[in-house]
Scaffold this active site. Structure first.
Site, PDB file in Angstrom:
ATOM      1  N   PRO A  71       0.841  -1.197   0.000  1.00 48.84           N
ATOM      2  CA  PRO A  71       0.000   0.000   0.000  1.00 48.84           C
ATOM      3  C   PRO A  71       0.871   1.239   0.000  1.00 48.84           C
ATOM      4  O   PRO A  71       1.810   1.362   0.789  1.00 48.84           O
ATOM      5  CB  PRO A  71      -0.786  -0.127   1.312  1.00 48.84           C
ATOM      6  CG  PRO A  71       0.078  -0.985   2.192  1.00 48.84           C
ATOM      7  CD  PRO A  71       0.798  -1.923   1.284  1.00 48.84           C
TER       8      PRO A  71
ATOM      9  N   ALA B 214       0.368   5.517  -0.264  1.00 50.37           N
ATOM     10  CA  ALA B 214      -0.541   6.658  -0.370  1.00 50.37           C
ATOM     11  C   ALA B 214      -0.231   7.456  -1.621  1.00 50.37           C
ATOM     12  O   ALA B 214       0.924   7.762  -1.919  1.00 50.37           O
ATOM     13  CB  ALA B 214      -0.409   7.540   0.871  1.00 50.37           C
TER      14      ALA B 214
ATOM     15  N   GLN C 195      -6.182  -0.912   3.587  1.00 51.74           N
ATOM     16  CA  GLN C 195      -5.357  -0.550   4.740  1.00 51.74           C
ATOM     17  C   GLN C 195      -5.948   0.637   5.479  1.00 51.74           C
ATOM     18  O   GLN C 195      -6.330   1.640   4.862  1.00 51.74           O
ATOM     19  CB  GLN C 195      -3.925  -0.219   4.318  1.00 51.74           C
ATOM     20  CG  GLN C 195      -3.020  -0.007   5.532  1.00 51.74           C
ATOM     21  CD  GLN C 195      -1.601   0.355   5.175  1.00 51.74           C
ATOM     22  OE1 GLN C 195      -1.325   1.493   4.811  1.00 51.74           O
ATOM     23  NE2 GLN C 195      -0.698  -0.606   5.274  1.00 51.74           N
TER      24      GLN C 195
ATOM     25  N   CYS D 170       4.180   2.914   8.412  1.00 52.40           N
ATOM     26  CA  CYS D 170       4.461   4.169   7.714  1.00 52.40           C
ATOM     27  C   CYS D 170       5.330   5.073   8.589  1.00 52.40           C
ATOM     28  O   CYS D 170       4.972   5.365   9.732  1.00 52.40           O
ATOM     29  CB  CYS D 170       3.163   4.897   7.360  1.00 52.40           C
ATOM     30  SG  CYS D 170       3.446   6.466   6.513  1.00 52.40           S
TER      31      CYS D 170
ATOM     32  N   LYS E 299       0.987  -4.467   8.920  1.00 49.40           N
ATOM     33  CA  LYS E 299       2.291  -4.087   8.364  1.00 49.40           C
ATOM     34  C   LYS E 299       3.067  -3.326   9.434  1.00 49.40           C
ATOM     35  O   LYS E 299       2.569  -2.361  10.007  1.00 49.40           O
ATOM     36  CB  LYS E 299       2.134  -3.231   7.110  1.00 49.40           C
ATOM     37  CG  LYS E 299       3.456  -2.983   6.383  1.00 49.40           C
ATOM     38  CD  LYS E 299       3.233  -2.371   4.989  1.00 49.40           C
ATOM     39  CE  LYS E 299       4.510  -2.399   4.155  1.00 49.40           C
ATOM     40  NZ  LYS E 299       5.494  -1.392   4.550  1.00 49.40           N
TER      41      LYS E 299
ATOM     42  N   HIS F 161       8.744  -4.363   7.011  1.00 49.38           N
ATOM     43  CA  HIS F 161       9.769  -3.589   6.312  1.00 49.38           C
ATOM     44  C   HIS F 161      11.053  -3.680   7.135  1.00 49.38           C
ATOM     45  O   HIS F 161      11.045  -3.467   8.348  1.00 49.38           O
ATOM     46  CB  HIS F 161       9.336  -2.127   6.174  1.00 49.38           C
ATOM     47  CG  HIS F 161      10.327  -1.275   5.435  1.00 49.38           C
ATOM     48  ND1 HIS F 161      10.237  -1.051   4.078  1.00 49.38           N
ATOM     49  CD2 HIS F 161      11.440  -0.626   5.846  1.00 49.38           C
ATOM     50  CE1 HIS F 161      11.246  -0.286   3.694  1.00 49.38           C
ATOM     51  NE2 HIS F 161      11.991  -0.015   4.758  1.00 49.38           N
TER      52      HIS F 161
ATOM     53  N   GLY G 276      11.180  -4.072   1.558  1.00 45.80           N
ATOM     54  CA  GLY G 276      12.272  -3.130   1.735  1.00 45.80           C
ATOM     55  C   GLY G 276      13.396  -3.323   0.745  1.00 45.80           C
ATOM     56  O   GLY G 276      14.086  -4.348   0.785  1.00 45.80           O
ATOM     57  N   ASP G 277      13.580  -2.353  -0.155  1.00 46.30           N
ATOM     58  CA  ASP G 277      14.689  -2.335  -1.120  1.00 46.30           C
ATOM     59  C   ASP G 277      14.729  -3.568  -2.023  1.00 46.30           C
ATOM     60  O   ASP G 277      15.812  -4.015  -2.415  1.00 46.30           O
ATOM     61  CB  ASP G 277      16.029  -2.172  -0.412  1.00 46.30           C
ATOM     62  CG  ASP G 277      16.252  -0.745   0.068  1.00 46.30           C
ATOM     63  OD1 ASP G 277      15.312   0.069  -0.045  1.00 46.30           O
ATOM     64  OD2 ASP G 277      17.354  -0.445   0.568  1.00 46.30           O
TER      65      ASP G 277
END
Length: 322
Positions: A18, A20, A72, A102, A141, A171, A203-204
């Site tokens: 997700p 934004a 979410q 986030c 998450k 993450h 992540g990455d």
């Protein structure tokens, strides 16, 4: 490689994160078509009093959505989170995802997102409130913790599983790290080792090779792709192919990219209308241009267009000249 979230079987292990302002309905449908096994909506505030804004109204549209529909929600008040979950289910959500990952300041300043990781008691209250308020699966998450000296990801994960969370995305950075510095996957691997529910590594992860490395290293059930999908939604099919065959998939032809971009921009116009659709299309086309090689001159031209038909015409011309 399939896994289940409640009654829903996800048959491809690559998931759209997700984001934004990015993972709206047209982009979710596009990524699903390109091989994403699960797509998650943009973050929706838990404050239902704000749902009358134009931004929220578009985020709450789930008709023509791919199944299972995962929405979410974000917030820091257990009762408001439960109410938001219930109302999203009434609007068609089949999975509720809770944002505790986030790192954005405007989210964390409201004691939401990854800021919640500082307060495990509040985390418990929110998770219990949401899980007990709806009959659909609830997912979560998180990050590895709040800061490098407060990596409580494993404790949060165990708590979440005990409460009834049915899948967990992690993450590989703390909130303090935001998106800076090296991602570490050891915490994700540790959490996967201790939990039974599906775990998604995030992540990455930028291409098929890094996706396979992270999946093998962490033993995660799924790989969650965020920013790497911007301007390159075909990354999902590339990763799926590499995970299945250990061979790189040929990149899409220019003709295929042209048709994909045109269809995406057209879908944005139809979803948002002429005024907003033109403006949101500029952002996505900018990402596509970076993928193709930074065409700053065309991007500057495209960003000055205020007409839906002219946007599509200029895109056609651009691809003919490539």
């Amino acid at each position: 490689m399939a896994f289940a979230i409640g009654p829903y079987c996800v048959d491809k292990p690559v998931i759209l994160a997700p984001m934004a302002g990015v993972t709206d309905l047209p982009f979710r449908r596009l990524c699903h078509d390109q091989g994403a096994g699960l797509v998650v909506s943009e973050m929706v505030t838990s404050d239902v009093r704000l749902w009358n804004s134009t931004k929220s109204r578009h985020r709450l549209i789930h008709d023509m959505e791919v199944s299972p529909r995962s929405v979410q929600i974000a917030g820091g008040d257990p009762q408001m989170m439960a109410q938001a979950a219930q109302q999203n289910v009434e609007l068609g959500a089949q999975i509720i995802d809770i944002n505790m990952g986030c790192p954005a300041k405007k989210v964390c300043n409201k004691a939401a997102g990854s800021a919640l990781l500082k307060d495990e008691t509040l985390v418990r209250d929110i998770l219990e409130s949401v899980v007990n308020s709806v009959s659909v699966p609830v997912t979560l998450k998180i990050r590895t913790g709040w800061s490098l000296d407060q990596k409580n990801g494993l404790a949060i994960a165990k708590m979440a599983e005990d409460i009834g969370i049915q899948a967990l995305a992690i993450h590989g950075r703390t909130r303090e790290c935001k998106f800076q510095g090296q991602v570490e996957y050891d915490t994700i691997a540790e959490i996967k080792h201790h939990l039974r529910i599906p775990i998604f590594a995030n992540g990455d992860i930028k291409d098929a090779q890094s996706a396979k490395f992270v999946k093998d290293y962490t033993q995660a059930d799924g790989i969650m792709i965020g920013r790497a999908a911007q301007g390159r939604p075909w990354i999902f099919r590339e990763i799926n192919h590499y995970l299945e065959t250990n061979e790189l998939l040929a990149p899409p032809s220019l003709s295929e990219v042209r048709q994909l971009v045109i269809n995406h921009v057209n879908a944005l116009h139809q979803f948002y209308g002429d005024y907003l659709g033109v403006r949101i299309a500029r952002k996505h086309v900018g990402w596509y241009l970076q993928t193709l090689a930074d065409k700053t001159q065309f991007r500057s031209l495209f960003n000055r267009i205020d007409n839906t038909h002219e946007q599509l015409d200029k895109l056609q011309e651009f691809f003919v000249c490539q």
